[in-house]
Design a protein around this motif. Structure first.
Motif, PDB file in Angstrom:
ATOM      1  N   GLY A 124       1.481 -16.850 -34.780  1.00 29.71           N
ATOM      2  CA  GLY A 124       1.410 -16.929 -33.319  1.00 29.71           C
ATOM      3  C   GLY A 124       1.433 -15.570 -32.658  1.00 29.71           C
ATOM      4  N   ALA A 125       0.873 -14.562 -33.342  1.00 28.65           N
ATOM      5  CA  ALA A 125       0.929 -13.181 -32.841  1.00 28.65           C
ATOM      6  C   ALA A 125      -0.472 -12.618 -32.654  1.00 28.65           C
ATOM      7  CB  ALA A 125       1.703 -12.311 -33.821  1.00 28.65           C
ATOM      8  N   ARG A 126      -0.583 -11.640 -31.767  1.00 27.93           N
ATOM      9  CA  ARG A 126      -1.838 -10.917 -31.585  1.00 27.93           C
ATOM     10  C   ARG A 126      -1.906  -9.730 -32.554  1.00 27.93           C
ATOM     11  NH1 ARG A 126      -1.162 -13.069 -26.540  1.00 27.93           N
ATOM     12  NH2 ARG A 126      -3.064 -13.702 -25.427  1.00 27.93           N
ATOM     13  N   LEU A 127      -3.106  -9.282 -32.788  1.00 28.15           N
ATOM     14  CA  LEU A 127      -3.314  -8.076 -33.582  1.00 28.15           C
ATOM     15  C   LEU A 127      -2.767  -6.881 -32.805  1.00 28.15           C
ATOM     16  CD1 LEU A 127      -4.668  -7.066 -36.223  1.00 28.15           C
ATOM     17  CD2 LEU A 127      -6.750  -6.713 -34.875  1.00 28.15           C
ATOM     18  N   GLU A 128      -1.999  -6.035 -33.464  1.00 27.34           N
ATOM     19  CA  GLU A 128      -1.361  -4.902 -32.791  1.00 27.34           C
ATOM     20  C   GLU A 128      -2.141  -3.609 -33.039  1.00 27.34           C
ATOM     21  OE1 GLU A 128       2.504  -5.095 -34.573  1.00 27.34           O
ATOM     22  OE2 GLU A 128       3.276  -6.432 -33.008  1.00 27.34           O
ATOM     23  N   PRO A 129      -2.078  -2.658 -32.096  1.00 28.72           N
ATOM     24  CA  PRO A 129      -2.793  -1.381 -32.252  1.00 28.72           C
ATOM     25  C   PRO A 129      -2.024  -0.430 -33.172  1.00 28.72           C
ATOM     26  CG  PRO A 129      -1.624  -1.377 -30.172  1.00 28.72           C
ATOM     27  CD  PRO A 129      -1.398  -2.747 -30.786  1.00 28.72           C
ATOM     28  N   ILE A 130      -2.047  -0.742 -34.464  1.00 27.57           N
ATOM     29  CA  ILE A 130      -1.310   0.093 -35.420  1.00 27.57           C
ATOM     30  C   ILE A 130      -2.224   1.093 -36.115  1.00 27.57           C
ATOM     31  CG2 ILE A 130       0.482  -1.651 -35.814  1.00 27.57           C
ATOM     32  CD1 ILE A 130      -0.940  -2.317 -38.464  1.00 27.57           C
ATOM     33  N   ASN A 131      -3.526   1.009 -35.868  1.00 28.36           N
ATOM     34  CA  ASN A 131      -4.454   1.994 -36.409  1.00 28.36           C
ATOM     35  C   ASN A 131      -5.703   2.025 -35.527  1.00 28.36           C
ATOM     36  OD1 ASN A 131      -6.329  -0.108 -37.432  1.00 28.36           O
ATOM     37  ND2 ASN A 131      -4.667  -0.513 -38.888  1.00 28.36           N
ATOM     38  N   CYS A 135      -7.709  -0.944 -32.708  1.00 31.36           N
ATOM     39  CA  CYS A 135      -7.897  -0.723 -31.269  1.00 31.36           C
ATOM     40  C   CYS A 135      -9.185  -1.355 -30.756  1.00 31.36           C
ATOM     41  CB  CYS A 135      -7.901   0.771 -30.952  1.00 31.36           C
ATOM     42  SG  CYS A 135      -6.288   1.561 -31.160  1.00 31.36           S
ATOM     43  N   ARG A 136     -10.124  -1.619 -31.649  1.00 27.01           N
ATOM     44  CA  ARG A 136     -11.364  -2.283 -31.247  1.00 27.01           C
ATOM     45  C   ARG A 136     -11.072  -3.630 -30.595  1.00 27.01           C
ATOM     46  NH1 ARG A 136     -13.583  -1.894 -35.701  1.00 27.01           N
ATOM     47  NH2 ARG A 136     -15.091  -0.256 -35.275  1.00 27.01           N
ATOM     48  N   PHE A 137      -9.972  -4.258 -30.973  1.00 22.03           N
ATOM     49  CA  PHE A 137      -9.630  -5.587 -30.453  1.00 22.03           C
ATOM     50  C   PHE A 137      -8.479  -5.545 -29.450  1.00 22.03           C
ATOM     51  CE2 PHE A 137     -11.432  -6.006 -34.694  1.00 22.03           C
ATOM     52  CZ  PHE A 137     -12.458  -6.903 -34.465  1.00 22.03           C
ATOM     53  N   TYR A 138      -8.038  -4.343 -29.082  1.00 22.09           N
ATOM     54  CA  TYR A 138      -6.891  -4.215 -28.172  1.00 22.09           C
ATOM     55  C   TYR A 138      -7.242  -4.798 -26.801  1.00 22.09           C
ATOM     56  CZ  TYR A 138      -3.048  -2.132 -25.543  1.00 22.09           C
ATOM     57  OH  TYR A 138      -1.943  -1.939 -24.737  1.00 22.09           O
ATOM     58  N   GLU A 139      -6.433  -5.728 -26.342  1.00 26.70           N
ATOM     59  CA  GLU A 139      -6.639  -6.425 -25.071  1.00 26.70           C
ATOM     60  C   GLU A 139      -8.039  -7.031 -24.973  1.00 26.70           C
ATOM     61  OE1 GLU A 139      -5.576  -3.719 -21.904  1.00 26.70           O
ATOM     62  OE2 GLU A 139      -3.461  -4.279 -22.072  1.00 26.70           O
ATOM     63  N   ASP A 140      -8.617  -7.373 -26.107  1.00 24.10           N
ATOM     64  CA  ASP A 140      -9.939  -7.976 -26.134  1.00 24.10           C
ATOM     65  C   ASP A 140      -9.983  -9.137 -27.131  1.00 24.10           C
ATOM     66  OD1 ASP A 140     -12.513  -8.352 -25.304  1.00 24.10           O
ATOM     67  OD2 ASP A 140     -13.359  -6.608 -26.318  1.00 24.10           O
ATOM     68  N   HIS A 141      -8.827  -9.761 -27.351  1.00 25.07           N
ATOM     69  CA  HIS A 141      -8.782 -10.991 -28.134  1.00 25.07           C
ATOM     70  C   HIS A 141      -7.645 -11.857 -27.599  1.00 25.07           C
ATOM     71  CE1 HIS A 141      -5.613  -8.735 -30.224  1.00 25.07           C
ATOM     72  NE2 HIS A 141      -5.237  -9.857 -30.821  1.00 25.07           N
ATOM     73  N   ALA A 142      -7.720 -13.136 -27.886  1.00 26.51           N
ATOM     74  CA  ALA A 142      -6.757 -14.094 -27.334  1.00 26.51           C
ATOM     75  C   ALA A 142      -6.203 -14.961 -28.450  1.00 26.51           C
ATOM     76  CB  ALA A 142      -7.440 -14.955 -26.276  1.00 26.51           C
ATOM     77  N   ILE A 143      -5.237 -15.822 -28.074  1.00 25.86           N
ATOM     78  CA  ILE A 143      -4.670 -16.787 -29.013  1.00 25.86           C
ATOM     79  C   ILE A 143      -4.842 -18.191 -28.445  1.00 25.86           C
ATOM     80  CG2 ILE A 143      -2.582 -17.624 -30.160  1.00 25.86           C
ATOM     81  CD1 ILE A 143      -1.488 -14.836 -30.162  1.00 25.86           C
ATOM     82  N   TYR A 144      -5.342 -19.097 -29.261  1.00 23.46           N
ATOM     83  CA  TYR A 144      -5.325 -20.518 -28.910  1.00 23.46           C
ATOM     84  C   TYR A 144      -4.111 -21.103 -29.614  1.00 23.46           C
ATOM     85  CZ  TYR A 144      -6.541 -25.461 -28.682  1.00 23.46           C
ATOM     86  OH  TYR A 144      -6.506 -26.821 -28.457  1.00 23.46           O
ATOM     87  N   ASP A 145      -3.055 -21.348 -28.845  1.00 24.12           N
ATOM     88  CA  ASP A 145      -1.748 -21.644 -29.433  1.00 24.12           C
ATOM     89  C   ASP A 145      -1.495 -23.138 -29.647  1.00 24.12           C
ATOM     90  OD1 ASP A 145      -1.509 -22.374 -26.822  1.00 24.12           O
ATOM     91  OD2 ASP A 145       0.253 -21.136 -26.389  1.00 24.12           O
ATOM     92  N   ASN A 146      -2.528 -23.829 -30.087  1.00 20.90           N
ATOM     93  CA  ASN A 146      -2.357 -25.248 -30.386  1.00 20.90           C
ATOM     94  C   ASN A 146      -3.229 -25.587 -31.594  1.00 20.90           C
ATOM     95  OD1 ASN A 146      -1.509 -28.040 -29.826  1.00 20.90           O
ATOM     96  ND2 ASN A 146      -3.666 -28.365 -29.351  1.00 20.90           N
ATOM     97  N   GLU A 199      -5.489  -8.085 -42.301  1.00 16.99           N
ATOM     98  CA  GLU A 199      -4.952  -7.843 -43.639  1.00 16.99           C
ATOM     99  C   GLU A 199      -4.089  -6.588 -43.658  1.00 16.99           C
ATOM    100  OE1 GLU A 199      -6.520  -7.767 -48.283  1.00 16.99           O
ATOM    101  OE2 GLU A 199      -7.944  -7.453 -46.645  1.00 16.99           O
ATOM    102  N   ALA A 200      -4.544  -5.540 -42.962  1.00 16.71           N
ATOM    103  CA  ALA A 200      -3.770  -4.292 -42.889  1.00 16.71           C
ATOM    104  C   ALA A 200      -2.453  -4.515 -42.157  1.00 16.71           C
ATOM    105  CB  ALA A 200      -4.587  -3.210 -42.192  1.00 16.71           C
ATOM    106  N   GLN A 201      -2.476  -5.310 -41.070  1.00 16.82           N
ATOM    107  CA  GLN A 201      -1.243  -5.549 -40.331  1.00 16.82           C
ATOM    108  C   GLN A 201      -0.249  -6.357 -41.156  1.00 16.82           C
ATOM    109  OE1 GLN A 201      -1.463  -6.442 -36.154  1.00 16.82           O
ATOM    110  NE2 GLN A 201       0.400  -7.676 -36.200  1.00 16.82           N
TER     111      GLN A 201
END
Length: 228
Positions: A124-131, A135-146, A199-201
């Protein structure tokens, strides 16, 4: 650069050829794409009839896909005679039909079941900007939480499309990810890129937990700059 076409039929053939090539790439990828048999689908909007889209036939191996294998389907899920008259994945249709209807700018959408995305989607987590790549997906992806089970209902597809919003990707909780693009090449690339970032995260989070620390995040300003 994106090619231009004087004939729409040439553009249709171009999109189908690239779609088949992308499916083959997904099929040979070592991360587990299409290893679940029928679970996985790619769609491409048809340039001649934009309200229709091409989809891979049900239970056909990605690794052996050819342009003539692809099915053309209408908004009601009816397979059209211009393509392969073969059964399609009803769950794939329900998801992709809703995405294409909600996002006229989207030419292609990709969803497969890879091992990293199946694992990460359970958090239930978003991809984090750890590399840099993440960052390509930073604030540009969402979660469908159901998770409503296998997506056979049109309403479930509409909910997924709504969760995607204007983003380039959505994490489907307890399921996997879906990416979209203005070409099938772009949507497929984004799927692979996000899968590798996930996978990296997972590895970084596991290493940090083992060390009793937390991963270091790139700052908001730098992440936005890097994404742009």
């Amino acid at each position: 650069r994106m090619p231009t076409f004087s004939e729409l039929l040439d553009e249709r053939n171009f999109r189908k050829m690239h779609m088949a090539a992308c499916l083959r790439w997904l099929g040979v990828n070592v991360s587990g794409y299409n290893n679940e048999g029928a679970g996985g689908h790619v769609t491409v909007r048809d340039p001649i009839k934009p309200h229709l889209f091409w989809i891979n036939p049900f239970a056909r191996s990605f690794s052996h896909m050819k342009p003539e294998d692809l099915c053309l389907v209408d908004e009601d899920g009816i397979v059209q005679p211009e393509g392969n008259m073969h059964a399609i994945n009803p769950a794939g249709f329900a998801i992709h039909a809703a995405v294409h209807k909600a996002r006229p700018d989207v030419i292609s959408a990709v969803h497969c079941h890879s091992i990293p995305t199946k694992a990460f989607s359970a958090l239930g987590a978003r991809l984090e900007p750890i590399n840099q790549d993440a960052c390509r997906f930073y604030e540009d992806h969402a979660i469908y939480d159901n998770f409503g089970g296998i997506v056979l209902a049109h309403e479930e597809g509409r909910k997924i499309a709504s969760a995607l919003g204007r983003n380039k990707a959505v994490i489907l909780q307890n399921h996997g990810i879906l990416t979209v693009g203005k070409t099938v090449d772009a949507a497929t690339y984004l799927f692979g890129a996000m899968d590798r970032c996930i996978e990296a995260q997972l590895q970084a989070d596991a290493a940090a937990a083992g060390r009793g620390t937390k991963t270091i995040k790139i700052s908001h300003e730098e992440a936005v700059y890097t994404r742009r």
